[in-house]
Design a protein around this motif. Structure first.
Motif, mmCIF file in Angstrom:
data_model
loop_
_atom_site.group_PDB
_atom_site.id
_atom_site.type_symbol
_atom_site.label_atom_id
_atom_site.label_comp_id
_atom_site.label_asym_id
_atom_site.label_seq_id
_atom_site.Cartn_x
_atom_site.Cartn_y
_atom_site.Cartn_z
ATOM 1 N N ASN A 29 -6.823 8.297 -4.145
ATOM 2 C CA ASN A 29 -6.722 8.926 -2.821
ATOM 3 C C ASN A 29 -6.145 7.967 -1.788
ATOM 4 O O ASN A 29 -5.318 8.363 -0.962
ATOM 5 C CB ASN A 29 -8.095 9.432 -2.355
ATOM 6 N N ASN A 30 -6.568 6.708 -1.828
ATOM 7 C CA ASN A 30 -6.038 5.716 -0.892
ATOM 8 C C ASN A 30 -4.542 5.518 -1.081
ATOM 9 O O ASN A 30 -3.787 5.418 -0.112
ATOM 10 C CB ASN A 30 -6.778 4.383 -1.035
ATOM 11 N N ASN A 43 -2.754 8.569 0.234
ATOM 12 C CA ASN A 43 -2.747 8.545 1.701
ATOM 13 C C ASN A 43 -1.692 7.577 2.239
ATOM 14 O O ASN A 43 -1.011 7.875 3.221
ATOM 15 C CB ASN A 43 -4.129 8.178 2.242
ATOM 16 N N LYS A 44 -1.557 6.401 1.615
ATOM 17 C CA LYS A 44 -0.539 5.436 2.047
ATOM 18 C C LYS A 44 0.863 6.002 1.864
ATOM 19 O O LYS A 44 1.719 5.855 2.726
ATOM 20 C CB LYS A 44 -0.679 4.128 1.274
ATOM 21 N N THR A 97 1.763 9.265 1.603
ATOM 22 C CA THR A 97 2.027 10.393 2.500
ATOM 23 C C THR A 97 2.127 9.953 3.951
ATOM 24 O O THR A 97 2.866 10.537 4.728
ATOM 25 C CB THR A 97 0.954 11.493 2.345
ATOM 26 N N LYS A 98 1.389 8.933 4.337
ATOM 27 C CA LYS A 98 1.485 8.400 5.704
ATOM 28 C C LYS A 98 2.878 7.849 5.940
ATOM 29 O O LYS A 98 3.487 8.073 6.975
ATOM 30 C CB LYS A 98 0.431 7.315 5.955
ATOM 31 N N THR A 102 5.165 10.909 6.365
ATOM 32 C CA THR A 102 4.992 11.626 7.645
ATOM 33 C C THR A 102 5.390 10.766 8.823
ATOM 34 O O THR A 102 5.809 11.290 9.854
ATOM 35 C CB THR A 102 3.529 12.109 7.816
#
Length: 102
Positions: free
Chosen positions: A88-89, A92-93, A95-96, A99
């Motif tokens: 998940n981390n 998140n990195k 996708t961040k 975005t």
């Protein structure tokens, strides 16, 4: 990216860790002692949540975790949880980064 997620899920499903979890779960389901300990744990947990009977809950948890099958199952499950957090981390990195570029 969705294909990669499915690939990761397939890798986990086919891993030795997942196979061992399935084996232990089957053994636990066939072990009367383990099932009794788990049942006592959940009964104590319910009393703890309703009436704050902490001491009985802690004793039931300790006794349950002394069972070798339950102990191994929980240990592997903890490893799976840590792996999930790491995945998940990383997602998140990634996708961040995507975005932030928009």
């Amino acid at each position: 990216m969705i294909e990669k997620v499915y690939e990761i899920i397939d890798d986990i499903d086919n891993s030795d860790m997942k196979k061992r979890l399935d084996e232990i779960k089957l053994k636990i389901n066939n072990d009367e002692d383990a099932k009794k300990l788990i049942k006592k744990f959940y009964e104590a947990k319910e009393l703890y949540e309703k009436y704050n009977y902490k001491e009985d809950f802690i004793k039931a948890k300790i006794n349950m975790l002394k069972n070798p099958l339950v102990e191994e199952y929980v240990s592997i499950q903890n490893k799976v949880n840590m792996l999930t957090i790491q995945i998940n981390n990383r997602i998140n990195k990634i996708t961040k980064g995507i975005t932030d570029k928009k």
